[in-house]
Design an enzyme around this catalytic site. Structure first.
Site, mmCIF file in Angstrom:
data_model
loop_
_atom_site.group_PDB
_atom_site.id
_atom_site.type_symbol
_atom_site.label_atom_id
_atom_site.label_comp_id
_atom_site.label_asym_id
_atom_site.label_seq_id
_atom_site.Cartn_x
_atom_site.Cartn_y
_atom_site.Cartn_z
ATOM 1 N N LYS A 22 -0.084 -3.494 11.524
ATOM 2 C CA LYS A 22 -1.296 -2.894 10.979
ATOM 3 C C LYS A 22 -1.442 -3.649 9.539
ATOM 4 O O LYS A 22 -2.365 -4.229 9.004
ATOM 5 C CB LYS A 22 -1.388 -1.357 10.857
ATOM 6 C CG LYS A 22 -2.707 -1.119 10.257
ATOM 7 C CD LYS A 22 -2.850 0.456 10.025
ATOM 8 C CE LYS A 22 -1.846 1.283 9.201
ATOM 9 N NZ LYS A 22 -2.299 1.280 7.850
ATOM 10 N N ASN A 23 -0.053 -3.211 8.800
ATOM 11 C CA ASN A 23 -0.177 -3.728 7.359
ATOM 12 C C ASN A 23 -0.145 -5.267 7.024
ATOM 13 O O ASN A 23 -0.317 -5.621 5.813
ATOM 14 C CB ASN A 23 0.745 -2.999 6.420
ATOM 15 C CG ASN A 23 0.453 -1.421 6.529
ATOM 16 O OD1 ASN A 23 -0.782 -1.126 6.832
ATOM 17 N ND2 ASN A 23 1.425 -0.555 5.955
ATOM 18 N N CYS A 122 -6.986 9.987 -2.377
ATOM 19 C CA CYS A 122 -6.890 10.294 -0.981
ATOM 20 C C CYS A 122 -5.764 11.269 -0.601
ATOM 21 O O CYS A 122 -5.115 11.718 -1.635
ATOM 22 C CB CYS A 122 -6.455 8.799 -0.278
ATOM 23 S SG CYS A 122 -4.913 8.327 -0.438
ATOM 24 N N ASP A 312 6.479 5.018 4.095
ATOM 25 C CA ASP A 312 5.939 5.125 5.288
ATOM 26 C C ASP A 312 6.733 5.469 6.561
ATOM 27 O O ASP A 312 6.278 5.866 7.692
ATOM 28 C CB ASP A 312 5.139 3.912 5.769
ATOM 29 C CG ASP A 312 3.699 3.477 5.094
ATOM 30 O OD1 ASP A 312 3.280 4.338 4.333
ATOM 31 O OD2 ASP A 312 3.318 2.199 5.182
ATOM 32 N N ARG A 404 -5.386 5.845 13.519
ATOM 33 C CA ARG A 404 -5.506 4.926 12.500
ATOM 34 C C ARG A 404 -4.373 3.721 12.456
ATOM 35 O O ARG A 404 -4.455 2.773 12.260
ATOM 36 C CB ARG A 404 -5.623 5.279 11.082
ATOM 37 C CG ARG A 404 -7.053 6.165 11.005
ATOM 38 C CD ARG A 404 -7.158 6.565 9.520
ATOM 39 N NE ARG A 404 -6.656 5.489 8.517
ATOM 40 C CZ ARG A 404 -5.815 5.578 7.485
ATOM 41 N NH1 ARG A 404 -5.639 6.776 7.088
ATOM 42 N NH2 ARG A 404 -5.378 4.661 6.677
HETATM 43 C C1 UD1 Z 1 0.732 -0.359 1.103
HETATM 44 C C2 UD1 Z 1 0.516 0.043 2.520
HETATM 45 C C3 UD1 Z 1 1.126 1.416 2.585
HETATM 46 C C4 UD1 Z 1 2.285 1.834 2.158
HETATM 47 C C5 UD1 Z 1 2.413 1.123 0.586
HETATM 48 C C6 UD1 Z 1 3.695 1.474 0.014
HETATM 49 C C7 UD1 Z 1 -1.138 -1.399 3.391
HETATM 50 C C8 UD1 Z 1 -2.554 -1.629 3.958
HETATM 51 N N1 UD1 Z 1 -0.678 -0.190 3.158
HETATM 52 O O1 UD1 Z 1 -0.290 0.480 0.460
HETATM 53 O O2 UD1 Z 1 0.974 1.834 4.249
HETATM 54 O O3 UD1 Z 1 2.494 3.351 2.108
HETATM 55 O O4 UD1 Z 1 2.035 -0.229 0.714
HETATM 56 O O5 UD1 Z 1 4.687 0.681 0.928
HETATM 57 O O6 UD1 Z 1 -0.377 -2.347 3.434
HETATM 58 N N2 UD1 Z 1 -0.218 1.584 -7.863
HETATM 59 C C9 UD1 Z 1 -0.839 1.646 -8.936
HETATM 60 N N3 UD1 Z 1 -1.908 0.805 -9.157
HETATM 61 C C10 UD1 Z 1 -2.301 -0.297 -8.391
HETATM 62 C C11 UD1 Z 1 -1.991 -0.071 -7.318
HETATM 63 C C12 UD1 Z 1 -0.908 0.753 -6.927
HETATM 64 O O7 UD1 Z 1 -0.188 2.603 -9.860
HETATM 65 O O8 UD1 Z 1 -3.147 -0.896 -8.836
HETATM 66 C C13 UD1 Z 1 0.570 2.604 -7.509
HETATM 67 C C14 UD1 Z 1 0.452 3.447 -6.128
HETATM 68 O O9 UD1 Z 1 -0.552 4.482 -6.495
HETATM 69 C C15 UD1 Z 1 1.727 3.782 -5.337
HETATM 70 C C16 UD1 Z 1 2.401 2.697 -5.755
HETATM 71 O O10 UD1 Z 1 1.778 1.847 -6.736
HETATM 72 O O11 UD1 Z 1 2.233 4.874 -6.126
HETATM 73 C C17 UD1 Z 1 2.677 1.833 -4.625
HETATM 74 O O12 UD1 Z 1 1.349 1.337 -3.792
HETATM 75 P P1 UD1 Z 1 1.037 0.141 -3.245
HETATM 76 O O13 UD1 Z 1 2.230 -0.846 -2.974
HETATM 77 O O14 UD1 Z 1 -0.266 -0.788 -3.926
HETATM 78 O O15 UD1 Z 1 0.257 0.544 -1.722
HETATM 79 P P2 UD1 Z 1 -0.916 -0.111 -1.035
HETATM 80 O O16 UD1 Z 1 -0.775 -1.579 -1.209
HETATM 81 O O17 UD1 Z 1 -2.041 0.790 -1.315
#
Ligand code: UD1
Length: 425
Positions: A22-23, A122, A312, A404
């Site tokens: 999915k990711n 979320c 995850d 999902r």
């Molecule tokens: C992706 C995955 C999700 C997984 C996560 C971490 C997808 C669609 N989803 O989510 O299933 O749990 O990686 O492995 O691939 N953060 C910030 N600022 C930002 C972006 C992120 O502070 O602009 C923080 C987030 O709040 C979190 C951390 O960075 O604490 C990691 O998040 P991130 O790796 O961005 O997760 P996603 O890409 O949303």
């Protein structure tokens, strides 16, 4: 709303086919915005999040040819193509799925402008998008927040930049890699995410004519190109689905082949499972998992960016540790507030104490079935796993969260001997 009923206590034996990730699929679908030509994706999982991303791309103007749901997983093909006609990603779709933010970089790079609803909070923490926005600003975009929407603009094409991320973000790495592929000049992403899904996206972008190197390491180099073309890309197997069924086998006991699963994508997860006393090894192009007789042992884990233990799989591993001999300390470093499964596991007899970002899990010999529910995808599946080990009946409510991210979870487990069924309504 559908529910899942599990009567625990049966070992699992047989094989489980692992679907496309999915990711990986979600950013790959967003990459279709980078070219007017057709992007064909194979090994597409059939999940609610895929349908949401398809709906989002369709409202941006792309022609989306989704396979019929009954198509066999291996034969599933998704075709995306055509020009962007609308640069706004509306609140109604973005609020359902945070990964919608992945259209921001591609639309901005193609059209010089994009409006994407802010994803907002979320269930698993605040999850800001500042790293996405700062990276795009470093590439020359101006970004403002207006009426709940991110409004990004650039005068002409984006410009290559050296971007040092203060934290590792999967989504920001993907967004910036896509935007940089169509920027003028060279971009370096430092402290980039190294997840296998990043490499899958980079390989697809390179097949579209992109020039990306270093993916899979923390320094990614991207040479911008004038245009990208169409291609056909096979999505990697889902490492989180793989890990979830590995834990299902460990918690229920038994011997299961995870068809198509790749052990080299499991990182610290495979080591943690071995430390818990579960056999896990590569065999015949998949992964075999086995636990016969003895109880699992307590094993400490800490979630980290890849190749560390994935956040995850934290909830699922906690369900396993709830049944272990001895105690385990589970520390969540990626998301705050990702322990919502704890009170539900406690309703099934688990002994868990949470202190800030750590949980001490003292294993108990027997969990007992109960009605439970969860408010996020991985928490929901951890309750299904606990149900496999629990005495009596467990009813997991609100299974739309499961839908999902897991395709036919009840059918895959039932085929290996679990007593599990979906109750409609
Ligand atoms: C992706 C995955 C999700 C997984 C996560 C971490 C997808 C669609 N989803 O989510 O299933 O749990 O990686 O492995 O691939 N953060 C910030 N600022 C930002 C972006 C992120 O502070 O602009 C923080 C987030 O709040 C979190 C951390 O960075 O604490 C990691 O998040 P991130 O790796 O961005 O997760 P996603 O890409 O949303």
């Amino acid at each position: 709303m559908d529910r899942i009923a599990i009567r625990g206590g049966r070992p699992l034996c047989g094989s489980i086919p692992i679907g496309g990730a999915k990711n990986a699929a979600l950013p790959l679908m967003a990459a279709a915005l980078l070219s007017d030509e057709q992007l064909t994706l194979t090994n597409v999982p059939w999940l609610a999040d895929i349908a949401s991303m398809a709906a989002l791309l369709a409202q941006h103007g792309l022609a989306v040819d989704l396979p019929a749901p009954e198509t066999a997983a291996q034969a599933r093909v998704l075709r995306l193509g055509g020009a962007i006609q609308n640069t706004t990603a509306p609140y109604d779709i973005v609020r359902k799925m945070r990964a919608s933010i992945l259209v921001l970089g591609p639309i901005l790079a193609r059209c010089g402008e994009a409006r994407v609803s802010l994803p907002g909070g979320c269930a698993i923490g605040t999850r800001p998008v500042d790293l996405h926005l700062k990276g795009l600003e470093a590439m020359g975009a101006s970004v403002s927040i207006e009426g709940g929407y991110i409004h990004a603009r650039s005068e002409g094409r984006l410009r290559g930049a050296s971007i040092v991320s203060p934290a590792v973000s999967v989504g920001a790495t993907e967004n910036l890699m896509m935007a940089a592929s169509l920027a003028d000049g060279h971009t370096t992403l430092i402290n980039a995410a190294r997840e296998p899904e990043i490499s899958d996206l980079a390989e697809c972008l390179n097949a579209m004519g992109g020039r990306i190197r270093g993916h899979g390491s923390e320094r990614i180099e991207i040479e911008g190109v004038q245009r990208l073309s169409g291609t056909t890309h096979h999505i990697i197997p889902d490492r989180i689905e793989t890990g979830t069924y590995a834990i299902a086998t460990a918690i229920a006991g038994g011997d299961v082949m995870l068809e198509g699963g790749r052990i080299e994508h499991l990182g610290a997860f495979a080591t943690a499972l071995s430390r818990a006393g579960v056999d896990i090894f590569a065999e015949n192009g998949g992964i075999r998992v086995r636990r016969n007789g003895h109880r699992v042992r307590g094993a400490d884990i800490m979630t980290e960016p890849y190749p560390g233990f994935p956040t995850d799989l934290q909830a699922q591993f906690m369900a396993l540790m709830a049944t272990a001999e001895g105690a385990a300390m589970i520390t969540e470093t990626i998301f705050e507030n990702r322990f919502m499964h704890v009170p539900e596991l406690a309703r099934m007899g688990a002994d868990i104490v949470v202190h800030n970002a750590s949980a001490i899990v003292r294993g108990v010999k027997n969990l007992s079935g109960a009605p439970v529910m969860a408010t996020d995808l991985r928490a929901s599946v951890s309750l299904v796993l606990a149900g496999l080990a629990a005495g009596g009946e467990t009813i997991v409510n609100r299974v739309y969260h499961l839908d999902r991210g897991y395709e036919r979870v009840e059918a895959k487990l039932a085929a290996c001997g679990a007593d599990i069924e979906r109750l409609a309504g």
